[in-house]
Design an enzyme around this catalytic site. Structure first.
Site, short mmCIF file in Angstrom:
data_model
loop_
_atom_site.label_atom_id
_atom_site.label_comp_id
_atom_site.label_asym_id
_atom_site.label_seq_id
_atom_site.Cartn_x
_atom_site.Cartn_y
_atom_site.Cartn_z
N HIS A 246 -46.65 -2.08 8.08
CA HIS A 246 -47.19 -0.71 8.06
C HIS A 246 -46.85 -0.02 9.39
O HIS A 246 -46.91 -0.66 10.44
CB HIS A 246 -48.72 -0.76 7.90
CG HIS A 246 -49.36 0.59 8.03
ND1 HIS A 246 -49.39 1.50 7.01
CD2 HIS A 246 -49.97 1.19 9.10
CE1 HIS A 246 -50.00 2.59 7.41
NE2 HIS A 246 -50.36 2.44 8.68
N GLY B 96 -7.52 0.97 3.14
CA GLY B 96 -8.95 1.18 2.99
C GLY B 96 -9.35 1.71 1.64
O GLY B 96 -10.53 1.70 1.28
N GLY B 97 -8.37 2.22 0.87
CA GLY B 97 -8.67 2.68 -0.47
C GLY B 97 -9.56 3.91 -0.51
O GLY B 97 -9.73 4.63 0.47
N THR B 98 -10.16 4.14 -1.68
CA THR B 98 -11.00 5.31 -1.89
C THR B 98 -12.16 5.36 -0.93
O THR B 98 -12.46 6.40 -0.33
CB THR B 98 -11.52 5.32 -3.34
OG1 THR B 98 -10.41 5.43 -4.24
CG2 THR B 98 -12.46 6.49 -3.57
N CYS B 99 -12.85 4.24 -0.76
CA CYS B 99 -14.07 4.22 0.05
C CYS B 99 -13.83 4.76 1.46
O CYS B 99 -14.52 5.66 1.92
CB CYS B 99 -14.63 2.80 0.13
SG CYS B 99 -16.12 2.68 1.14
N GLU C 214 0.85 -1.19 0.00
CA GLU C 214 0.00 0.00 0.00
C GLU C 214 0.89 1.24 0.00
O GLU C 214 1.74 1.39 0.87
CB GLU C 214 -0.92 0.01 1.21
CG GLU C 214 -1.79 1.25 1.34
CD GLU C 214 -2.56 1.58 0.07
OE1 GLU C 214 -2.37 2.70 -0.45
OE2 GLU C 214 -3.33 0.73 -0.40
#
Length: 456
Positions: A439, A38-41, A33
């Site tokens: 409902h 964690g990357g973009t997210c 890395e």
């Protein structure tokens, strides 16, 4: 050169779970890395953006509290530092959790730095060289940038996170998902906002009725929208900070603001991997070519996540991991074409989508039926004071299978899953039409809506 059983490049949504799974099977795994786990997210996408969207939602709710009988609440101000502090705490919790997960596994070695291919099966990271028979590329993507004056200071979805203060006037180039989310967010924080879109309408991937509803919601909140901007060029402005030439068919030919944000799409992070030293093939847009099981043109090398061009979402990246895991470790047959396209736009109210649009159905000449219901006919939406938007479901007239759905309205990003699951089960629409829902909810109106299908 250090040898591993598997090398994973990138710690986004597919990389870490794959590393952990392989390690659990006894693989000696290297994960590389160059920046944040964690990357973009986690770092510049879903996590920080939705944290700020939540703060903006609170501001909007407080501003309109009097409509619910809560008087005096509208006298508030935005503490942007606190907004960012809350956002960053959430981001760090996720990022550090993934990093710790990887570092504490004895079968995983973490490398920090830029991975560069030496050949088909070997990489250089800083001053180290490593190789493996199995390599998984999970390098993600980044914002696409349009033409602009040299030296212009501009924002992307990443750098906008570094703003110290709220923009006085945020000009957003691009009227798709990223642009719309940031537009509404910053407008609710108090910024003046203008969206400039080259196309005829916002959210060009969606049906025009969806786009028109989204535009109405945004303009009701004071966001200025300019479409059909044939010639877009951003440059510095001594008076305001930035000026964007737009050459629209009507209206002023330029918009000035304090900041400009590019939100015109994404490009893959494949240009600095040294792929020229390999036999890994790219398409014309720079995405790595893969087959249905995400294998590249080099045996033993796979591409997962945004860099393969087969999906641009966290959930599709994670599904890429599941597909590769299934083939490698379970002898399974999962493939990319098994999944049904689904995603959400996290404006307020959210837009949730699955399957085909009405436009696509018409273009393919499919004989189909359509059911629609405006949210102002849904009791739960009216009770919550959130009755903007509508629901639409498209059904194959012959098989009765659901072809697609759009839900623009309160809770739409959760409600859509009742439709998604029926589609994955390959069951006719009658299954959900005849179901008894709770409902009062928004979901209870889906069976009611499906009882009134009409020919397209």
């Amino acid at each position: 050169m250090t040898h591993f059983d598997a090398i994973i490049i990138g710690a986004g949504q597919a990389g870490p779970p794959l590393a952990s799974r392989l390690a659990s099977e006894g693989y000696k795994v290297a994960i590389v890395e160059r920046k944040f786990f964690g990357g973009t997210c986690v770092n510049t996408g879903c996590t920080p953006t939705e944290a700020m969207v939540a703060s903006a939602k609170v501001a909007h709710t407080v501003k309109h509290a009097s409509t619910h009988g809560v008087i005096g609440a509208s006298n508030f101000k935005i503490d942007f530092d606190q907004v960012k502090k809350r956002r960053d705490e959430i981001v760090m919790q996720s990022r550090e959790g993934i990093e710790t997960w990887m570092e504490e596994d004895e079968n995983i070695t973490v490398f920090r730095g830029q991975a560069h291919f030496i050949n088909n099966k070997a990489l250089q990271i800083n001053d180290e060289e490593i190789d493996a028979e199995k390599i998984f590329i999970n390098v993600g993507g980044r914002a696409r940038i349009a033409d602009h004056e040299e030296g212009l200071e501009y924002l992307t979805n990443s750098t906008i996170m570094n703003l110290a203060e709220l923009p006085e006037h945020l000009v957003i180039i691009g009227g798709s998902y990223v642009g719309v989310e940031f537009a509404q967010m910053f407008r609710r924080f108090g910024s003046k906002v203008t969206i400039i879109e080259k196309g005829e309408y916002l959210l060009s991937r969606e049906d025009q009725d969806v786009s028109e509803n989204v535009r109405q919601i945004l303009e009701k909140e004071g966001i200025h929208v300019r479409t059909q901007a044939e010639c877009i060029y951003a440059k510095s402005s001594e008076e305001d900070g930035v000026e964007v030439e737009i050459n629209c068919t009507d209206g002023e030919p330029a918009v000035s603001g304090s900041h400009v944000l590019y939100a015109i799409g994404r490009i893959p992070n494949t240009d600095d991997l040294g792929l020229e030293n390999t036999d890994i093939e790219l398409d014309e847009q720079g995405y790595i070519k893969t087959d249905e099981c995400l294998a590249t043109t080099v045996g033993g090398v796979w591409a997962l996540g945004d860099c393969n061009g087969k999906g641009a979402f966290t959930h599709t990246a994670y599904n890429d991991f599941e597909i590769v895991e299934d083939h490698l470790l379970n002898g399974g047959t999962r493939k990319v074409s098994d999944r049904i396209a689904c995603y959400a736009l996290y404006m307020d109210p959210p837009l949730a989508r699955v399957g085909m649009t009405e436009k696509e159905v018409k273009e393919k000449g499919i004989k189909a039926l359509k059911a629609e219901m405006p949210m102002n006919k849904v009791a739960r939406a009216k009770e919550k004071g959130e009755s903007e938007g509508f629901m639409k479901v498209i059904v194959d007239a012959e098989s009765h299978l659901i072809l697609g759905a759009s839900i623009l309205g309160v809770g739409g990003d959760e409600i859509i899953h009742s439709i998604i699951d029926v589609m994955y089960a390959k069951q006719p629409y009658e299954v959900i039409k005849n179901a008894v829902h709770i409902h009062p909810t928004v979901s209870e109106l889906i069976p009611t809506m499906l009882a009134d299908l009409k020919e397209i």
